[in-house]
Design a protein around this motif. Structure first.
Motif, PDB file in Angstrom:
ATOM      1  N   ASN A 165       0.839  -1.202   0.000  1.00 24.07           N
ATOM      2  CA  ASN A 165       0.000   0.000   0.000  1.00 24.07           C
ATOM      3  C   ASN A 165       0.877   1.256   0.000  1.00 24.07           C
ATOM      4  OD1 ASN A 165       0.790   0.481   2.713  1.00 24.07           O
ATOM      5  ND2 ASN A 165      -0.958  -0.677   3.517  1.00 24.07           N
ATOM      6  N   GLN A 193      -8.447   1.440  -7.787  1.00 24.65           N
ATOM      7  CA  GLN A 193      -7.320   1.853  -6.925  1.00 24.65           C
ATOM      8  C   GLN A 193      -6.685   3.175  -7.387  1.00 24.65           C
ATOM      9  OE1 GLN A 193      -5.658  -0.930  -4.423  1.00 24.65           O
ATOM     10  NE2 GLN A 193      -5.481  -2.541  -5.958  1.00 24.65           N
ATOM     11  N   GLU A 303     -13.271  -1.929  -2.703  1.00 28.64           N
ATOM     12  CA  GLU A 303     -12.734  -3.102  -2.000  1.00 28.64           C
ATOM     13  C   GLU A 303     -13.605  -4.353  -2.102  1.00 28.64           C
ATOM     14  OE1 GLU A 303      -9.885  -4.104  -0.383  1.00 28.64           O
ATOM     15  OE2 GLU A 303      -9.152  -2.369  -1.472  1.00 28.64           O
ATOM     16  N   ARG A 306     -12.501  -6.762  -4.712  1.00 30.13           N
ATOM     17  CA  ARG A 306     -11.168  -7.371  -4.691  1.00 30.13           C
ATOM     18  C   ARG A 306     -11.319  -8.892  -4.706  1.00 30.13           C
ATOM     19  NH1 ARG A 306      -6.134  -5.529  -3.430  1.00 30.13           N
ATOM     20  NH2 ARG A 306      -6.912  -3.601  -2.482  1.00 30.13           N
TER      21      ARG A 306
END
Length: 326
Positions: A165, A193, A303, A306
């Motif tokens: 990250n 992202q 998210e 994902r």
């Protein structure tokens, strides 16, 4: 908007903007056939990892192509990765040499730290699942120094990170003598992202997106290792918005999604061993999405979309270096 065919990297290296992903490609005859077709039709960027357990198969094919004179080593861009069990300063060189032996190469073009958390190394054990995982302290600065030594020794042209990250990348950048050349993360229209990509581009870090088409075989993978299938996985290959855009350009959903990443200056590494799809995936440089980019931007889920969430390893999730939002 034009898409780059190559991404510039440190030291004059050029990474082909579209590569071949090889995760879950472990059947020897199937992968050999796919690689031969891929190289015939123009793929020059091959992405693998120690943990994929297919470096040796890839190495056999590359050796034949290079020794026959059909390709020169410098025509290829080969990426492999330091496994989770190698994320320790004492094991970087050990695994680097293992990968080079498997690939039958003197060097790779890019060597990545596969994940920011390290686990205990047990000889002969590839990737333990569940309670068998024993995590270790991950000293990214010490590990990065060992990664830099691999460049110094000529074992890899460049080094980078995967699944890190922004905070973790910043820490490496502050101490690095050789800055990370690349970040490889999951990227597709449903998981864009944007902040992470923007940060990398601002710091001259090439972004590579894995699972650029989603991962249609992910539940098959889960059941093969005794895990429950996931109920909600993004099915972008059949998405009606993408299909409508594809019809406009006479392109498939897959081609639209790959083009979308390329126009965001993101390298895409779709995985396939199917000859028709290999050809389809590389045929994305003859059209431009232009105004349709906005419609694809609007498919962002975040998210929840994902796929490779690493939750197969619950002990990793409580580690201080867990890289994803909880």
């Amino acid at each position: 908007m034009a898409a780059k065919i190559f991404m510039d990297m440190p030291g004059g290296l050029k990474m082909p903007a579209l590569g071949l992903g090889t995760w879950q490609a472990t059947n020897e005859s199937e992968l050999e056939k796919a690689l031969n077709i891929a190289l015939e039709i123009g793929y020059r960027h091959i992405d693998t990892a120690f943990v994929y357990q297919n470096e040796a198969i890839i190495g056999q094919v590359l050796k034949k192509w290079i020794s026959s004179g059909k390709l020169k080593r410098e025509d290829l861009f080969i990426t492999t990765k330091l496994p989770i069990s190698g994320v320790h300063e004492d094991r970087v060189e050990f695994f680097m040499k293992k990968s080079l032996a498997n690939l039958q190469l003197d060097y790779v073009d890019l060597y990545l730290i596969h994940f920011p958390i390290g686990i205990k190394y047990v000889e002969g054990q590839n990737l333990p699942i569940g309670d068998d995982v024993q995590t270790e302290k991950s000293d990214h600065i010490a590990i990065w120094k060992k990664m830099e030594e691999q460049v110094d020794a000529g074992r890899t042209k460049t080094i980078g990170l995967s699944n890190f990250n922004v905070k973790q990348i910043e820490k490496v950048l502050k101490s690095a003598r050789i800055k990370p050349a690349c970040l490889q993360v999951e990227l597709h229209v449903c998981l864009q992202q944007r902040q992470l990509v923007k940060f990398c581009h601002q710091h001259g870090i090439v972004v590579v997106g894995y699972c650029p088409l989603g991962c249609p075989g992910y539940n098959k993978f889960l059941t093969s290792i005794g895990q429950e299938p996931r109920q909600k996985l993004p099915d972008m290959l059949h998405d009606s918005v993408i299909k409508k855009i594809g019809n406009k350009y006479k392109k498939t959903n897959a081609q639209v999604m790959l083009r979308y990443l390329l126009q965001r200056n993101i390298v895409a590494i779709p995985k396939s061993v199917t000859p028709a799809r290999l050809k389809e995936n590389i045929d994305v440089f003859d059209f431009s999405l232009d105004s349709d980019m906005k419609s694809l931007d609007d498919l962002e889920v975040g998210e929840e979309a994902r796929i490779g969430d690493f939750k197969l390893f619950p002990k990793l999730m409580v580690h201080p270096e867990w890289p994803f939002p909880k």
